[in-house]
Design a protein around this motif. Structure first.
Motif, PDB file in Angstrom:
ATOM      1  N   GLY A  39       1.458  -0.616  23.128  1.00  0.00           N
ATOM      2  CA  GLY A  39       2.153   0.069  20.971  1.00  0.00           C
ATOM      3  C   GLY A  39       0.939  -1.651  21.067  1.00  0.00           C
ATOM      4  N   VAL A  40       0.746  -1.407  19.889  1.00  0.00           N
ATOM      5  CA  VAL A  40       0.071  -2.134  18.734  1.00  0.00           C
ATOM      6  C   VAL A  40       1.354  -2.646  17.925  1.00  0.00           C
ATOM      7  CG1 VAL A  40      -1.501  -0.873  17.040  1.00  0.00           C
ATOM      8  CG2 VAL A  40      -1.393  -3.542  17.263  1.00  0.00           C
ATOM      9  N   ALA A  41       1.234  -4.060  17.559  1.00  0.00           N
ATOM     10  CA  ALA A  41       2.710  -4.098  16.524  1.00  0.00           C
ATOM     11  C   ALA A  41       2.291  -5.227  15.902  1.00  0.00           C
ATOM     12  CB  ALA A  41       3.460  -4.469  17.698  1.00  0.00           C
ATOM     13  N   ALA A  42       3.029  -4.888  14.731  1.00  0.00           N
ATOM     14  CA  ALA A  42       3.478  -6.550  13.830  1.00  0.00           C
ATOM     15  C   ALA A  42       4.777  -6.534  12.560  1.00  0.00           C
ATOM     16  CB  ALA A  42       2.486  -6.035  11.700  1.00  0.00           C
ATOM     17  N   ASP A  43       4.953  -7.167  12.208  1.00  0.00           N
ATOM     18  CA  ASP A  43       5.908  -7.273  11.536  1.00  0.00           C
ATOM     19  C   ASP A  43       6.477  -6.131  10.632  1.00  0.00           C
ATOM     20  OD1 ASP A  43       9.017  -8.161  10.108  1.00  0.00           O
ATOM     21  OD2 ASP A  43       8.249 -10.261   9.534  1.00  0.00           O
ATOM     22  N   ALA A  44       7.210  -5.620  10.723  1.00  0.00           N
ATOM     23  CA  ALA A  44       7.829  -4.526   9.604  1.00  0.00           C
ATOM     24  C   ALA A  44       8.063  -5.078   8.372  1.00  0.00           C
ATOM     25  CB  ALA A  44       9.257  -3.509  10.499  1.00  0.00           C
ATOM     26  N   PHE A  45       8.215  -6.267   8.192  1.00  0.00           N
ATOM     27  CA  PHE A  45       8.488  -6.286   6.654  1.00  0.00           C
ATOM     28  C   PHE A  45       7.970  -7.555   6.029  1.00  0.00           C
ATOM     29  CE2 PHE A  45      12.400  -5.837   8.301  1.00  0.00           C
ATOM     30  CZ  PHE A  45      13.415  -4.652   7.672  1.00  0.00           C
ATOM     31  N   ALA A  46       6.304  -7.336   6.715  1.00  0.00           N
ATOM     32  CA  ALA A  46       5.741  -7.661   6.245  1.00  0.00           C
ATOM     33  C   ALA A  46       4.021  -7.167   5.791  1.00  0.00           C
ATOM     34  CB  ALA A  46       4.465  -8.607   7.332  1.00  0.00           C
ATOM     35  N   PRO A  47       3.837  -6.623   4.422  1.00  0.00           N
ATOM     36  CA  PRO A  47       2.855  -5.337   4.197  1.00  0.00           C
ATOM     37  C   PRO A  47       1.322  -6.078   4.425  1.00  0.00           C
ATOM     38  CG  PRO A  47       4.391  -6.149   2.468  1.00  0.00           C
ATOM     39  CD  PRO A  47       4.879  -6.775   3.581  1.00  0.00           C
ATOM     40  N   ALA A  48       1.194  -6.904   4.455  1.00  0.00           N
ATOM     41  CA  ALA A  48       0.043  -7.634   4.552  1.00  0.00           C
ATOM     42  C   ALA A  48      -0.358  -7.452   6.465  1.00  0.00           C
ATOM     43  CB  ALA A  48      -0.547  -9.121   4.185  1.00  0.00           C
ATOM     44  N   ALA A  49       0.627  -7.280   7.358  1.00  0.00           N
ATOM     45  CA  ALA A  49       0.657  -7.346   8.659  1.00  0.00           C
ATOM     46  C   ALA A  49       0.017  -5.653   8.849  1.00  0.00           C
ATOM     47  CB  ALA A  49       1.626  -8.232   9.826  1.00  0.00           C
ATOM     48  N   VAL A  50       1.079  -4.891   8.428  1.00  0.00           N
ATOM     49  CA  VAL A  50       0.684  -3.313   8.600  1.00  0.00           C
ATOM     50  C   VAL A  50      -0.276  -3.170   8.107  1.00  0.00           C
ATOM     51  CG1 VAL A  50       2.150  -1.636   7.606  1.00  0.00           C
ATOM     52  CG2 VAL A  50       3.754  -3.307   8.470  1.00  0.00           C
ATOM     53  N   ARG A  51      -0.744  -3.427   7.054  1.00  0.00           N
ATOM     54  CA  ARG A  51      -1.486  -2.700   6.818  1.00  0.00           C
ATOM     55  C   ARG A  51      -3.268  -2.884   7.873  1.00  0.00           C
ATOM     56  NH1 ARG A  51      -0.882  -4.972   1.857  1.00  0.00           N
ATOM     57  NH2 ARG A  51      -1.833  -6.824   1.275  1.00  0.00           N
ATOM     58  N   ARG A  52      -3.190  -4.134   8.095  1.00  0.00           N
ATOM     59  CA  ARG A  52      -4.070  -4.843   8.919  1.00  0.00           C
ATOM     60  C   ARG A  52      -3.677  -4.054  10.975  1.00  0.00           C
ATOM     61  NH1 ARG A  52      -9.159  -6.451  10.759  1.00  0.00           N
ATOM     62  NH2 ARG A  52      -8.767  -7.583  12.343  1.00  0.00           N
ATOM     63  N   LEU A  53      -2.604  -3.890  10.654  1.00  0.00           N
ATOM     64  CA  LEU A  53      -1.998  -3.005  12.300  1.00  0.00           C
ATOM     65  C   LEU A  53      -3.273  -1.277  11.607  1.00  0.00           C
ATOM     66  CD1 LEU A  53       1.001  -1.579  13.963  1.00  0.00           C
ATOM     67  CD2 LEU A  53      -0.859  -0.040  12.998  1.00  0.00           C
TER      68      LEU A  53
END
Length: 251
Positions: A39-53
């Motif tokens: 899986g490729v993962a990002a902090d679920a509570f960091a909107p910018a990181a989720v957008r990057r994902l």
């Protein structure tokens, strides 16, 4: 430049876990093994990181990533409520290959995409993943591949597709099953009021590591019946079967 750590080597495992935690804290992406696929993962509570994902995978907001958690307590903190039949499924199949969609806790401050007020949650059955989740908290995790491509069953597969869009790759060899999780929608079990006419049913969105028969053995008739096969089209006509929109995207 991405860093790759062979987690089968104890020294690299410790360094890799440290770098992964630091990358998540900086709002960057990591690739990690799970008990299903990588899986490729990002902090679920960091909107910018989720957008990057979503950008790295080539997906839009209409395909929000699921969230991986370290324990059942984290599930309770993320969803509006856990209906009794869902608790039975969790007790039987967690940690493991079952992703459960429920109404999200409305007080949470996050942005996973166009979720329509829901969240898909899973607890993976892999020690490395669980230890990382204990340190980072819930992670938004999607299968580590470009949308439309086969799910990655190794860190090398993921790196070929995602390249330097990911900061840290945790390599634990080939995934044990290579089969993505089963996704179920249990939102109708959470009533929206005494006059809610919705029939409580659990619907399979994608069958994977957990079979329909296994689910039926736990919740019986609450499981929505299998859809009938689409009829064969007349000669020269088009197929009536629709593509499965959830065939890619969940670790």
């Amino acid at each position: 430049m991405s860093s790759v750590f062979d987690c089968r080597d104890e020294a690299q495992l410790l360094a890799g876990m440290r770098h992964a935690r630091q990358a998540i804290a900086r709002g960057e992406l990591i690739v990690l093994p799970t008990d299903t696929v990588y899986g490729v993962a990002a902090d679920a509570f960091a909107p910018a990181a989720v957008r990057r994902l979503l950008e790295v995978k080539g997906r839009g907001r209409s395909q929000p990533p699921p969230v991986l958690v370290a324990n059942q307590s984290a599930l309770a903190a993320l969803v509006q409520s856990i209906p009794e039949p869902v608790q039975r499924l969790v007790d039987e199949f967690w940690p493991g290959g079952l992703t459960i969609v429920l109404p999200a806790q409305p007080s949470l401050s996050w942005d996973l995409g166009d979720t329509l007020g829901t969240v898909a949650v899973r607890m993976p059955d892999l020690r490395l993943a669980l230890e990382l989740l204990e340190e980072t908290g819930p992670l938004a995790v999607s299968s580590a591949n470009l949308t439309g491509k086969a799910a990655a069953v190794s860190a090398a597969d993921a790196q070929r597709m995602l390249k330097d869009g990911v900061s840290v790759y945790l390599d634990a060899g080939f995934s044990e099953t290579g089969i993505a999780s089963t996704i179920i929608d249990a939102t109708s079990l959470v009533r929206r009021g005494p006059d809610d006419p919705t029939e409580p049913r659990v619907r399979i969105l994608r069958e994977g590591a957990i079979s329909r028969q296994q689910l039926e053995s736990i919740i019986g008739d609450l499981l929505e019946p299998a859809p009938e096969l689409a009829p064969e089209p007349e000669r020269g006509g088009e197929s009536l079967a629709e593509p499965d929109p959830s065939s890619d995207g969940t670790a």
